[in-house]
Write a protein that holds these residues in place. Structure first.
Motif, PDB file in Angstrom:
ATOM      1  N   UNK A  38     -13.759  -9.775  -7.717  1.00 46.95           N
ATOM      2  CA  UNK A  38     -14.349 -11.660  -8.286  1.00 46.95           C
ATOM      3  C   UNK A  38     -14.052 -12.357  -7.176  1.00 46.95           C
ATOM      4  N   UNK A  39     -15.323 -13.281  -7.768  1.00 49.27           N
ATOM      5  CA  UNK A  39     -15.134 -14.725  -7.012  1.00 49.27           C
ATOM      6  C   UNK A  39     -14.836 -15.444  -6.667  1.00 49.27           C
ATOM      7  N   UNK A  40     -13.775 -16.145  -5.744  1.00 45.65           N
ATOM      8  CA  UNK A  40     -12.734 -16.807  -5.835  1.00 45.65           C
ATOM      9  C   UNK A  40     -13.438 -17.928  -4.825  1.00 45.65           C
ATOM     10  N   UNK A  41     -13.393 -18.962  -4.783  1.00 46.55           N
ATOM     11  CA  UNK A  41     -14.353 -19.873  -4.459  1.00 46.55           C
ATOM     12  C   UNK A  41     -15.058 -19.016  -2.815  1.00 46.55           C
ATOM     13  N   UNK A  42     -16.175 -18.298  -3.524  1.00 45.16           N
ATOM     14  CA  UNK A  42     -17.190 -17.545  -2.805  1.00 45.16           C
ATOM     15  C   UNK A  42     -16.450 -16.651  -1.760  1.00 45.16           C
ATOM     16  N   UNK A  43     -15.246 -16.262  -2.378  1.00 43.94           N
ATOM     17  CA  UNK A  43     -15.003 -15.154  -1.459  1.00 43.94           C
ATOM     18  C   UNK A  43     -14.584 -13.718  -2.808  1.00 43.94           C
ATOM     19  N   UNK A  44     -15.537 -12.895  -2.430  1.00 47.06           N
ATOM     20  CA  UNK A  44     -14.930 -11.476  -3.307  1.00 47.06           C
ATOM     21  C   UNK A  44     -13.517 -10.823  -2.974  1.00 47.06           C
ATOM     22  N   UNK A  45     -12.874 -11.205  -3.603  1.00 50.04           N
ATOM     23  CA  UNK A  45     -11.935 -10.642  -3.698  1.00 50.04           C
ATOM     24  C   UNK A  45     -11.419  -9.430  -4.872  1.00 50.04           C
ATOM     25  N   UNK A  46     -11.009  -8.348  -4.667  1.00 50.92           N
ATOM     26  CA  UNK A  46     -10.081  -6.875  -5.725  1.00 50.92           C
ATOM     27  C   UNK A  46      -9.844  -7.491  -6.391  1.00 50.92           C
ATOM     28  N   UNK A  47      -9.846  -7.464  -8.032  1.00 52.35           N
ATOM     29  CA  UNK A  47      -8.480  -8.115  -8.888  1.00 52.35           C
ATOM     30  C   UNK A  47      -7.552  -6.393  -9.176  1.00 52.35           C
ATOM     31  N   UNK A  48      -6.351  -6.916  -8.792  1.00 54.84           N
ATOM     32  CA  UNK A  48      -5.302  -5.516  -9.373  1.00 54.84           C
ATOM     33  C   UNK A  48      -4.746  -5.678 -10.749  1.00 54.84           C
ATOM     34  N   UNK A  49      -4.764  -5.231 -11.796  1.00 59.08           N
ATOM     35  CA  UNK A  49      -4.548  -5.009 -13.054  1.00 59.08           C
ATOM     36  C   UNK A  49      -2.869  -5.038 -13.081  1.00 59.08           C
ATOM     37  N   UNK A  50      -2.147  -6.070 -13.081  1.00 58.50           N
ATOM     38  CA  UNK A  50      -0.411  -5.815 -12.595  1.00 58.50           C
ATOM     39  C   UNK A  50       0.081  -5.161 -13.521  1.00 58.50           C
ATOM     40  N   UNK A  51      -0.378  -5.095 -14.828  1.00 59.24           N
ATOM     41  CA  UNK A  51       0.789  -5.088 -16.203  1.00 59.24           C
ATOM     42  C   UNK A  51       0.368  -3.920 -15.744  1.00 59.24           C
ATOM     43  N   UNK A  52      -0.437  -3.177 -15.227  1.00 56.62           N
ATOM     44  CA  UNK A  52      -1.562  -1.851 -15.864  1.00 56.62           C
ATOM     45  C   UNK A  52      -0.022  -1.273 -14.334  1.00 56.62           C
ATOM     46  N   UNK A  53      -0.135  -1.416 -13.276  1.00 57.64           N
ATOM     47  CA  UNK A  53       0.599  -1.170 -12.696  1.00 57.64           C
ATOM     48  C   UNK A  53       1.585  -1.241 -12.454  1.00 57.64           C
ATOM     49  N   UNK A  54       2.219  -2.569 -12.547  1.00 58.73           N
ATOM     50  CA  UNK A  54       4.067  -1.957 -12.941  1.00 58.73           C
ATOM     51  C   UNK A  54       4.498  -1.795 -13.906  1.00 58.73           C
ATOM     52  N   UNK A  55       4.368  -1.777 -15.362  1.00 65.37           N
ATOM     53  CA  UNK A  55       4.813  -1.878 -16.385  1.00 65.37           C
ATOM     54  C   UNK A  55       3.669  -0.497 -17.418  1.00 65.37           C
ATOM     55  N   UNK A  56       2.423   0.240 -17.515  1.00 60.78           N
ATOM     56  CA  UNK A  56       1.782   0.822 -17.837  1.00 60.78           C
ATOM     57  C   UNK A  56       0.638   0.415 -18.904  1.00 60.78           C
ATOM     58  N   UNK A  57       0.110  -0.959 -18.767  1.00 58.77           N
ATOM     59  CA  UNK A  57      -0.071  -2.278 -19.715  1.00 58.77           C
ATOM     60  C   UNK A  57      -0.888  -3.239 -19.568  1.00 58.77           C
ATOM     61  N   UNK A  58      -2.277  -3.193 -19.913  1.00 63.64           N
ATOM     62  CA  UNK A  58      -2.436  -4.191 -18.925  1.00 63.64           C
ATOM     63  C   UNK A  58      -2.288  -5.515 -19.801  1.00 63.64           C
ATOM     64  N   UNK A  59      -2.404  -6.493 -18.805  1.00 66.10           N
ATOM     65  CA  UNK A  59      -2.050  -8.208 -18.742  1.00 66.10           C
ATOM     66  C   UNK A  59      -2.941  -8.533 -19.925  1.00 66.10           C
TER      67      UNK A  59
END
Length: 142
Positions: A38-59
């Motif tokens: 995603x572009x956040x204030x002109x900077x490209x950053x990777x986006x982690x699905x924290x719900x999937x990472x921690x709980x096994x289901x999307x946020x």
């Protein structure tokens, strides 16, 4: 932050900003739990699905993006969460060891839990471990 009805605590010193969910561009063959960039204030950053990472289901897709500093300090990562809650000052004495429930989270990723109020339980996260995509404990749940 809240993900899937569970409250997690993130060290505020690691948070750069909280933004509304930006448009995410999917990448081919992304690492597990990475939605894209995603572009956040002109900077490209990777986006982690924290719900999937921690709980096994999307946020919640209408949630917030918490932009945090990577453990090495050389970039940022966006964490997709359902909601951003309040700031809580945590005294070292109020920390409890993690319960067996947290054993399913990435190894070493939970240094403790805190009860800031009688009706709340906040699981503290160690972002160094949570952001480690090579942590086998997180992949064992999948």
């Amino acid at each position: 932050v809240r993900v899937g009805g569970t409250e997690f605590g993130i060290d505020v010193r690691r948070v750069r900003e909280v933004v509304r969910m930006p448009r995410i561009t999917r990448l081919p063959f992304p690492p597990p739990t990475i939605l894209g960039i995603a572009s956040v204030r002109g900077t490209l950053i990777p986006v982690m699905e924290l719900g999937d990472r921690l709980l096994g289901k999307p946020a919640d897709r209408d949630g917030r993006l918490v932009v945090v500093l990577e453990p090495e300090g050389d970039g940022h990562v966006g964490l997709l969460v359902d909601a951003v809650l309040d700031l809580v000052s945590i005294e070292e004495a109020t920390r409890e060891p993690p319960a067996e429930v947290e054993a399913s989270l990435p190894s070493g990723g939970v240094p403790g839990v805190v009860v800031p109020a009688a009706d709340r339980l906040v699981t503290l996260l160690d972002l160094t471990h949570v952001l480690d995509l090579h942590n086998p404990a997180a992949e064992e749940r999948r």
